[in-house]
Motif scaffolding. Structure first.
Motif, PDB file in Angstrom:
ATOM      1  N   ASP A 301      51.048  40.736  32.095  1.00 58.93           N
ATOM      2  CA  ASP A 301      52.334  41.230  31.586  1.00 58.93           C
ATOM      3  C   ASP A 301      52.469  42.734  31.825  1.00 58.93           C
ATOM      4  O   ASP A 301      53.522  43.221  32.262  1.00 58.93           O
ATOM      5  CB  ASP A 301      52.474  40.924  30.091  1.00 58.93           C
ATOM      6  N   SER A 304      52.808  43.559  35.674  1.00 57.72           N
ATOM      7  CA  SER A 304      54.153  43.273  36.166  1.00 57.72           C
ATOM      8  C   SER A 304      55.154  44.312  35.666  1.00 57.72           C
ATOM      9  O   SER A 304      55.989  44.811  36.432  1.00 57.72           O
ATOM     10  CB  SER A 304      54.577  41.872  35.712  1.00 57.72           C
ATOM     11  N   HIS A 305      55.070  44.657  34.395  1.00 59.63           N
ATOM     12  CA  HIS A 305      55.972  45.661  33.822  1.00 59.63           C
ATOM     13  C   HIS A 305      55.834  46.996  34.534  1.00 59.63           C
ATOM     14  O   HIS A 305      56.824  47.643  34.895  1.00 59.63           O
ATOM     15  CB  HIS A 305      55.681  45.834  32.330  1.00 59.63           C
ATOM     16  N   LYS A 308      57.264  46.901  38.163  1.00 59.61           N
ATOM     17  CA  LYS A 308      58.735  46.849  38.167  1.00 59.61           C
ATOM     18  C   LYS A 308      59.337  48.194  37.738  1.00 59.61           C
ATOM     19  O   LYS A 308      60.415  48.565  38.194  1.00 59.61           O
ATOM     20  CB  LYS A 308      59.215  45.739  37.229  1.00 59.61           C
ATOM     21  N   TYR A 338      54.198  35.287  41.381  1.00 62.68           N
ATOM     22  CA  TYR A 338      54.050  36.389  40.422  1.00 62.68           C
ATOM     23  C   TYR A 338      54.249  37.723  41.131  1.00 62.68           C
ATOM     24  O   TYR A 338      54.982  38.602  40.651  1.00 62.68           O
ATOM     25  CB  TYR A 338      52.669  36.317  39.773  1.00 62.68           C
ATOM     26  N   ASP A 341      57.836  38.353  42.303  1.00 57.83           N
ATOM     27  CA  ASP A 341      58.741  38.671  41.193  1.00 57.83           C
ATOM     28  C   ASP A 341      58.726  40.152  40.833  1.00 57.83           C
ATOM     29  O   ASP A 341      59.680  40.648  40.233  1.00 57.83           O
ATOM     30  CB  ASP A 341      58.358  37.835  39.965  1.00 57.83           C
ATOM     31  N   THR A 342      57.688  40.879  41.219  1.00 58.73           N
ATOM     32  CA  THR A 342      57.618  42.300  40.883  1.00 58.73           C
ATOM     33  C   THR A 342      58.586  43.139  41.707  1.00 58.73           C
ATOM     34  O   THR A 342      58.866  44.288  41.362  1.00 58.73           O
ATOM     35  CB  THR A 342      56.197  42.853  41.109  1.00 58.73           C
TER      36      THR A 342
END
Length: 551
Positions: A301, A304-305, A308, A338, A341-342
């Motif tokens: 989590d 990814s945060h 992004k 995964y 998606d970033t």
């Protein structure tokens, strides 16, 4: 004529060998010995490389040996021995460091193998009796001998800056640089995990070096530090120094652990000008059992945060490795989705290499690993993934390079995935299968051809909304630059009066110059408000980031 030669056989012309430059600088700074660098690459003519070295008639030849050049180095050394009967041939580098006795027994032409950090070892070898030199396996009286390991350099500042002024100005070369040596992490597939002692060049020395790159006009500096962001105070100080001395058209590349960025670091990175920093982030897998096995703990989590949060201005490369323990084909697809998606700029899809000296070797029998016996030692199969599936991932890798990493299909590929695929991985799987079936991977693909193939693929699948898809693809095509010609699938409509009127309001010296650097095209889709609507779009090609506006 130099009696000592350091040989660096690089993987590409644009690469520079940092190791041989350090070795030359350290030797000459601490002795009267002169040592020459000979640099080439694996794509050059082998006979020419052999002749170039042999004609110098050196007494001692040192080869920097890596996974990409090992086979060529061994071919060169065998032929050099025939031409240079009395020269000493010494090898060093990660590809020969973990089974030196075996290598020397199998290759009579090799007189010595250096183990570990080479600066002090080569200096001592060139200035002392061999019996007093540590860190090198050598031949004496028909035996292979070793006097123990040489201590590492604690104060790295004593190692001279590796580049000449002329090398720094060569815009065709990638300049490699290190501000630290060693890695504290224990990733089981990585050679760097063996040396867990991390040593740093001083901040003062590092900043002094970096200023040289900035002042010289260097284009790309790639830090080879295995994990650059280990000490927050240190790396933020370096980044702030770079920001304070910002220059356009230079990029600094860092290998980063994005799990450990906190809010302060993220806010700092938001200030960095676009393309000034480039990060390579090793995700490798999101499979919990795989992460545990390879000793890599991704906090998914948070990772990814963080990615992004900074992906708008930091050029991001995220790495995946296929063939890890417990990672089957379906699991790898989830890892891919995964990373996709970033919104990172590049997905580097790699394949596990079984490297001698790493912990991964212990998994070979346990998980029935089959892998290449020669460099790059890539995995062919294991208990979790078949050879057929590995080959399919190879096709997906090529498809990702064409339709994602090229950054040429941002609108069209997203349109296809959003409308017709349950996951990005399934799309790249399908387009990879299509290229394989049509034989498109086996031919040289011009830029326009890759666009045409996507239209063919779309039509073969009989997907709906083709008229809108073609508008998205046309947008991608127009963003490449002012078109020399239009493929047959583009319906081109231009409002010439509106075009001229718009150009007269722009900052161009002449109308001719304006036409040269712009284009207008009518679309059935508004790409500013992202809805179906007939609009005229003006493209401005003066900047690297193509600009467009709805008229």
């Amino acid at each position: 004529m130099s009696k000592n030669i350091l040989v660096g056989i690089n993987s590409k012309y644009v690469h520079t060998n940092l190791a041989v430059r350090y070795l030359k600088g350290f030797t000459e700074a601490n002795s009267d010995v002169k040592i020459e660098i000979y640099e080439s690459n694996i794509n050059n003519n082998l006979m020419k490389i052999i002749r170039d070295i042999a004609e110098k008639e050196p007494e001692k030849i040192f080869f920097s040996t890596y996974i990409w050049n090992k086979e060529i180095v061994f071919k060169i050394t065998k032929e050099l021995r025939k031409a240079l009967k009395d020269s000493k041939i010494i090898l060093g580098g990660p590809e020969v460091s973990y089974n030196p006795i075996e290598i020397m027994k199998e290759n009579d032409e090799i007189d010595g193998i250096i183990i570990g950090e080479g600066e002090k070892i080569i200096l001592n070898y060139l200035t002392k009796d061999i019996k007093d030199v540590k860190g090198i396996y050598y031949r004496e009286d028909g035996e292979i001998k070793f006097n123990g390991y040489e201590e590492l350099i604690e104060n790295l500042d004593i190692v001279p800056f590796p580049y000449t002024d002329e090398e720094l100005k060569d815009i065709h070369k990638i300049i490699y640089y290190e501000s630290s040596r060693g890695c504290p992490f224990s990733c089981s597939y990585c050679m760097s995990s063996i040396d867990k002692t991390v040593r740093h060049f001083s901040l003062e020395r590092t900043k002094k070096d970096l200023k040289k790159f900035i002042d010289a006009g260097t284009k790309l500096v790639k830090f080879v530090d295995r994990t650059f962001n280990l000490k927050k105070e240190r790396y933020l100080s370096i980044w702030q120094f770079l920001l304070d001395n910002y220059r356009e058209n230079i990029t600094f590349h860092f290998e980063i652990n994005a799990n450990i960025f906190d809010d302060e670091v993220l806010e700092f990175l938001k200030k960095v000008p676009r393309r000034f920093f480039q990060f390579e982030i090793g995700v490798q897998t999101i499979n919990p059992k795989s992460m545990e096995n390879i000793k890599r703990n991704n906090i998914l989590d948070k990772l990814s945060h963080n990615v992004k949060y900074i992906n708008k201005n930091i050029h991001l490369h995220l790495d995946l490795i296929a063939g890890l323990p417990y990672e089957d084909y379906e699991s790898f697809g989830k890892s891919f989705d995964y990373v996709y998606d970033t919104g990172c700029e590049m997905i580097q899809l790699g394949f596990l290499k079984i490297l001698k000296g790493t912990e991964m070797v212990n998994n070979v029998e346990k998980f029935n690993y089959k892998y290449l016996d020669f460099p790059p030692y890539e995995v062919l199969s294991n208990d979790f993934i078949s050879y057929k599936e590995i080959c399919r991932l190879k096709d997906i890798e090529e498809a990702v390079d064409l339709y994602y990493n090229s950054n040429k299909f941002k609108y069209s590929v997203k349109f296809i995935i959003d409308n017709f695929y349950e996951s990005p991985f399934k799309f790249f799987e399908a387009i990879g299968d299509y290229f394989k079936k049509r034989g498109y991977f086996d031919i040289g693909n011009r830029e326009t051809a890759v666009f045409n193939y996507l239209v063919e693929f779309y039509r073969e699948k009989s997907y709906e909304k083709e008229d809108i898809f073609l508008e998205f693809l046309k947008m991608d095509y127009l963003l490449l630059g002012k078109p020399g010609f239009y493929p047959e699938w583009i319906e081109s409509v231009k409002d010439k009066e509106k075009y001229k009127s718009a150009l007269e309001k722009m900052n161009f010296r002449t109308l001719r110059e304006a036409y040269k650097h712009t284009e207008i095209e009518r679309f059935k889709y508004n790409f500013v408000e992202m809805r179906e609507e007939e609009v005229d779009i003006l493209f401005d090609y003066r900047k690297e980031d193509r600009d467009f506006s709805v008229l």
